[in-house]
Design a protein around this motif. Structure first.
Motif, short mmCIF file in Angstrom:
data_model
loop_
_atom_site.label_atom_id
_atom_site.label_comp_id
_atom_site.label_asym_id
_atom_site.label_seq_id
_atom_site.Cartn_x
_atom_site.Cartn_y
_atom_site.Cartn_z
N GLN A 125 -11.24 3.49 -18.00
CA GLN A 125 -9.79 3.37 -18.25
C GLN A 125 -9.08 2.87 -17.00
N ASN A 126 -9.52 3.37 -15.83
CA ASN A 126 -8.93 2.91 -14.57
C ASN A 126 -9.12 1.41 -14.37
N LEU A 134 -12.21 5.80 -4.24
CA LEU A 134 -13.21 5.91 -5.31
C LEU A 134 -14.36 6.79 -4.83
N ILE A 148 -6.66 -0.39 -16.51
CA ILE A 148 -5.30 -0.37 -15.94
C ILE A 148 -5.17 -1.47 -14.89
N LYS A 149 -6.18 -1.58 -14.03
CA LYS A 149 -6.12 -2.56 -12.93
C LYS A 149 -6.18 -3.98 -13.48
N SER A 184 -12.89 7.83 -18.15
CA SER A 184 -11.65 7.72 -17.39
C SER A 184 -11.79 6.68 -16.28
N LEU A 185 -13.02 6.49 -15.77
CA LEU A 185 -13.23 5.45 -14.76
C LEU A 185 -13.07 4.07 -15.40
N HIS A 212 -4.19 6.40 -11.95
CA HIS A 212 -5.53 6.00 -11.48
C HIS A 212 -6.17 7.16 -10.71
N TYR A 216 -0.43 -4.25 -6.81
CA TYR A 216 0.07 -4.85 -8.06
C TYR A 216 0.30 -3.79 -9.15
N LEU A 217 -0.04 -2.53 -8.86
CA LEU A 217 0.25 -1.44 -9.80
C LEU A 217 1.50 -0.72 -9.35
N ASN A 260 -7.27 9.96 -12.97
CA ASN A 260 -8.51 9.63 -13.69
C ASN A 260 -9.76 9.78 -12.82
N LEU A 261 -9.56 9.89 -11.51
CA LEU A 261 -10.72 10.07 -10.62
C LEU A 261 -11.13 11.54 -10.50
N TYR A 294 -3.25 0.10 -4.88
CA TYR A 294 -3.31 -1.21 -5.52
C TYR A 294 -1.87 -1.74 -5.54
N GLN A 299 1.36 4.12 -11.95
CA GLN A 299 0.01 3.67 -12.34
C GLN A 299 -1.02 4.07 -11.27
#
Lengths: 305, 245
Positions: free
Chosen positions: B6-7, B83, B10-11, B3-4, A97, A88-89, A100-101, A86, A93
């Motif tokens: 939360q992702n 993803l 963040i975006k 957590s998904l 991300h 823009y992150l 978190n996956l 991404y 970050q």
């Protein structure tokens, strides 16, 4: 660790993969070679669960990628095609991300990871401002984030400068040997693969043509150099002794196993001064050409140094 | 799945436009307040209902754009593969996006309600309980819009196409429904967009729509939920099967 058994895949009318089988062991760097459109990326997509095969099985650390998808994919870190982020992150970050996956993963040390891939102090920048090389490094950091057992890298050196490629090579080799990670690298850069891989498979038109060790002695030749005025006499003597020999440039190349070296040295030094004796192994490119030549095909491969 | 979600946060929160929309709501609410005060247009309750109506319309458009980007941006930045390579199932990924879209829309909706309620003190007059109730009864609309937009997100790759189709489906069909109410109400009642404002069953001024269609709250609720289930089922089916390569 990573086992692909008789995997076939058809997309529309086209048979993309046909009975593809190979294994990558813990601590091994395995090169997956083939021209564009050979089936490398499709194989990687199947291994990473992005595509499902029509037949055959893929297991990662004993877990079937289809039947035990979640367990299998937790063992894999991968860059497929190009590292996508991404923009823009920030780099950090993007790594959060990715963390978190992975279900239940604890917070890793992002800074240590950044140091490892040469992005120290750069994680606070937005990825949109990263160069292609920095994105590659961040992609590798993301793939390593959850300490996978199997690392899959699709063209990982794209966008890296020679120093970056050398660093990556050293890093991947040490990671394989020290942490026992099985690494599968797909590439069409034969010279790079030669320096980094232990073994390799060549895939072409969806079929595995060959699985070999990079440092195999098949096709190895003994090379000697003598005084130019003695070369003809030495060649004649070797042919008389039933060695298959020929002059190439200033050297005489002899098709003989490594064990023949003492005998050849004795024979040559009896009639001439021996300046040099060595083993000339086939390069990966020569091995590749030999494999594909059998099919009467030619391929446009890129070369890199 | 947390957590998904939360992702997704963040975006969303990292984009400038997520903060701009809150500023936009404040600017519009203040502008209506200034115009109302200057021209002595409103009592307190009419300022509240008129301003929430304007801002809800704005929220509707923002919701479509934001929801379209939830999946559209994953395709735009080629991040969908990451993803789908994760150990989470596609169903978890879809529901995380759906849940987040609903959470963010509700967050904005309540921000608007609190903002306009606070500013309504600038006007005199009574503030009837029914006004807040009627406002809350309109909430089903944004939720339906989110589900519909996500469905279109799975059909088209371009964010522009997703937004275009959602807006076309929503506004065009609403206009047609509005016209049909006048002379063919028995047809209008089978248009789902005519059932997204449940305040029509409570608000005296709006009950004529329900009367014309001959429907009640139970009918509207079942009709809307049936559409939601079909759209959700269709979305999940497409998302499970679709190859993002």
């Amino acid at each position: 660790m990573l086992k692909i058994e008789r995997v076939s895949k058809r997309l529309g009318k086209e048979q993309i993969l046909k009975d593809v089988s190979f294994e990558v062991s813990p601590g091994e760097v395995f090169g997956f070679l083939g021209p564009n459109g050979a089936g490398k990326t499709t194989t990687i997509r199947i291994i990473t669960g992005l595509l499902e095969q029509d037949s055959g099985t893929v297991t990662v650390n004993g877990y079937d990628v289809v039947a035990e998808r979640s367990k299998a994919l937790t063992q894999i870190g991968a860059i497929v095609e190009n590292p996508a982020f991404y923009p823009y992150l920030t780099g950090r970050q993007n790594l959060v991300h990715a963390k978190n996956l992975i279900p239940g993963m604890v917070e890793p040390d992002y800074d240590a990871l950044a140091r490892l891939v040469g992005l120290e102090g750069k994680l606070g920048k937005k990825v949109g401002e990263y160069s292609l090389g920095m994105k590659q490094r961040l992609g590798i950091a993301r793939a390593l984030l959850h300490e996978p057992k199997v690392l899959i890298l699709d063209e990982p050196t794209n966008g890296l400068d020679p120093a970056g490629i050398a660093e990556l090579r050293e890093y991947l080799r040490s990671m394989a040997s020290e942490q026992g990670i099985a690494i599968l690298i797909s590439s069409h850069m034969l010279s790079e693969m030669e320096q980094i891989s232990d073994r390799y498979a060549i895939i072409d038109h969806g079929v595995i043509k060959s699985v070999e060790s990079v440092r195999n002695d098949a096709g190895a030749r003994i090379s000697i150099r003598v005084a130019p005025d003695a070369a003809a006499e030495v060649l004649e003597m070797l042919l008389r002794a039933n060695y298959q020999a020929q002059t190439v440039a200033n050297n005489i190349l002899i098709d003989a196993p490594e064990e023949s070296c003492p005998d050849i040295a004795r024979r040559v030094t009896a009639i001439a001064d021996l300046f040099e004796l060595g083993i000339k192994r086939m390069t990966l490119e020569e091995q590749f050409m030999q494999v594909t030549k059998k099919e009467g095909e030619s391929h446009a491969f890129a070369h890199s140094k | 799945m947390l957590s998904l979600i939360q992702n997704e946060w963040i975006k969303w929160w990292s984009m400038k436009k997520s903060k701009i929309v809150f500023g936009l709501y404040i600017v519009v609410a203040l502008a209506v307040l200034a115009i109302g005060k200057y021209n002595d247009l409103f009592a307190r309750d009419s300022y509240f209902s008129d301003t929430t109506l304007i801002l809800s319309g704005l929220l509707g458009i923002i919701t479509i754009v934001f929801t379209a980007e939830l999946i559209g941006n994953e395709l735009r930045y080629d991040t969908m593969k990451h993803l789908l390579m994760s150990p989470y199932t596609r169903m978890s990924i879809y529901f995380a996006k759906l849940s987040f879209a609903i959470i963010v829309t509700l967050l904005q909706f309540f921000f608007i309600v609190v903002l306009v309620f606070a500013l309504s003190f600038a006007f005199s007059g009574q503030f009837g309980d029914h006004i807040m109730r009627d406002t809350l009864m309109q909430l089903v609309g944004p939720v339906f819009t989110i589900i519909m937009t996500l469905f279109f997100s799975l059909l088209f790759r371009s964010v522009g196409m997703i937004i275009g189709f959602t807006v076309l489906a929503q506004f065009f069909t609403s206009i047609v429904g509005g016209i049909l109410i006048g002379f063919k109400p028995e047809i209008a009642k089978w248009i789902v967009f005519m059932h997204l404002d449940w305040s029509m069953y409570f608000d005296d001024q709006a009950t004529f729509i329900a009367d014309r269609m001959g429907t009640n709250l139970t009918f509207s609720a079942i009709f809307v939920f049936a559409h939601m289930i079909v759209l959700l089922g269709g979305s999940l089916l497409i998302f499970q099967k679709k190859s993002y390569i």
